[in-house]
Enzyme design. Structure first.
Site, short mmCIF file in Angstrom:
data_model
loop_
_atom_site.label_atom_id
_atom_site.label_comp_id
_atom_site.label_asym_id
_atom_site.label_seq_id
_atom_site.Cartn_x
_atom_site.Cartn_y
_atom_site.Cartn_z
N SER A 115 0.80 -1.22 0.00
CA SER A 115 0.00 0.00 0.00
C SER A 115 0.84 1.28 0.00
O SER A 115 0.30 2.35 -0.27
CB SER A 115 -0.93 0.01 1.21
OG SER A 115 -0.20 0.11 2.42
N LYS A 185 0.96 4.75 6.91
CA LYS A 185 0.43 5.57 5.82
C LYS A 185 1.10 6.94 5.85
O LYS A 185 1.84 7.26 6.77
CB LYS A 185 -1.09 5.74 5.94
CG LYS A 185 -1.89 4.46 6.04
CD LYS A 185 -1.91 3.67 4.76
CE LYS A 185 -2.73 2.39 4.92
NZ LYS A 185 -2.64 1.51 3.72
#
EC number: 3.4.21.89
Length: 337
Positions: A115, A185
């Protein structure tokens, strides 16, 4: 030679042996003999009060071992501790230091997914700064952060079953913990920011477009029109952050959790720390700086400030007009009724 030195001082010599004067220094050989015997724990045959020695009680050659050792520079050797006895102590100290470092300074984390490509690859090990949050520092736009799962973002993900060695290594911070549900993230917005993305981008923060070519996965667009999270406009509440993965079309980030308890935002209290460097493998070693696009002024203007900025010209214009027209209400000094 040592026995001769002791005999001369004890007063048991024959007529032809004259006792040495008390103020005469003993010969080096005699002194060495006495010192050696004292260090070895042997007091000699003379030097006691019962033998007629000239030495006061307790100060014979055998009794004054400590003084002789200090004067001659000879000290008894200390037996060195075995390496195998010291090893557990060294290991214990190392474990305590590693635990303190993991808790308060830096911790290693493994990247389990794609990701964050191409910034981070699956299998990378990153070091996370855990020190600055202790001093009240909060995440900033553009930083890559590790945070605890806010509201079952990792539901359904397989949980690894580590062996005992891996459990110990994870406990001291040398391996990621299998029990902790953590994600990594990039911070896009902080408290007060308005984040929006329409069609395929660009992504905007407080109305200002971000140039994300340096970190967004090649071939991806900042947002997409093919899924429910591709189009959004949100305002970040106090104490929260908005995060997105760099591989935009392969990241279940804040966009896809807007129906959870936090509406997709991550509580600042859940943030473990900022990822500062890729430490493993060696071929991937690199730092994780904030991209240049976040250097621009992205601050959200306060509504009050905007209202004041718009009201000042209007008030000045009205005041000038009233003065020009000779309005008596402006020139009077009374209070409003």
């Amino acid at each position: 030679m040592g026995d001769l030195a002791v005999g001369a001082w004890s007063g048991h010599g024959g007529p032809e042996e004259q006792p040495e004067r008390p103020d005469k220094a003993a010969s080096p050989a005699a002194e060495d003999a006495v010192n050696y015997g004292s260090a070895a724990g042997h007091g000699g045959t003379g030097g006691s009060a019962d033998s007629g020695s000239d030495f006061p009680e307790g100060e014979g050659p055998g009794q004054g071992a400590d003084t002789s050792d200090d004067e001659a520079g000879h000290k008894p050797r200390k037996k060195q501790r075995s390496f195998w006895k010291e090893l557990p102590i060294l290991v214990g100290i190392a474990l305590v230091l590693a635990l303190l470092i993991k808790t308060f300074l830096v911790q290693a984390f493994s990247i389990p997914s794609d990701s964050m490509q191409n910034t981070l690859q699956q299998g990378d090990r990153v070091l996370v700064d855990k020190l600055t949050p202790w001093f009240g520092s909060e995440p900033e736009r553009g930083e890559v952060v590790v945070f605890h799962d806010p509201d079952n973002w990792l539901a359904g993900e397989p949980t690894p079953d580590p062996n005992p060695v891996q459990r110990v290594l994870s406990w001291i911070g040398l391996m990621p913990s299998a029990e902790e549900k953590d994600l990594i993230k990039r911070v896009i917005g902080v408290a007060g920011d308005t984040i929006e993305c329409k069609n395929t981008g660009p992504l905007k923060v407080n109305g200002k477009a971000l140039n994300e070519e340096s970190y967004v996965y090649e071939g991806n667009t900042p947002c997409s029109v093919d899924d429910q999270g591709g189009q959004f406009k949100v305002k970040v509440p106090k104490g929260k952050i908005w995060v997105m993965g760099d591989h935009r079309q392969n990241s279940l980030d804040s966009r896809y959790h807007q129906s959870d308890a936090n509406k997709g935002f991550v509580p600042v209290d859940n943030v473990v720390g900022r990822a500062i460097v890729v430490a493993w493998p060696p071929t991937r070693w690199s730092t994780l700086p904030v991209p240049d696009t976040f250097d621009q002024d992205l601050s959200a203007a306060a509504p009050g400030a905007l209202g004041l900025a718009g009201a000042v010209p209007l008030v000045l214009w009205r005041r000038r007009r009233l003065l020009t027209d000779g309005n008596p209400r402006v020139s009077g000094g009374g209070t409003a009724g």
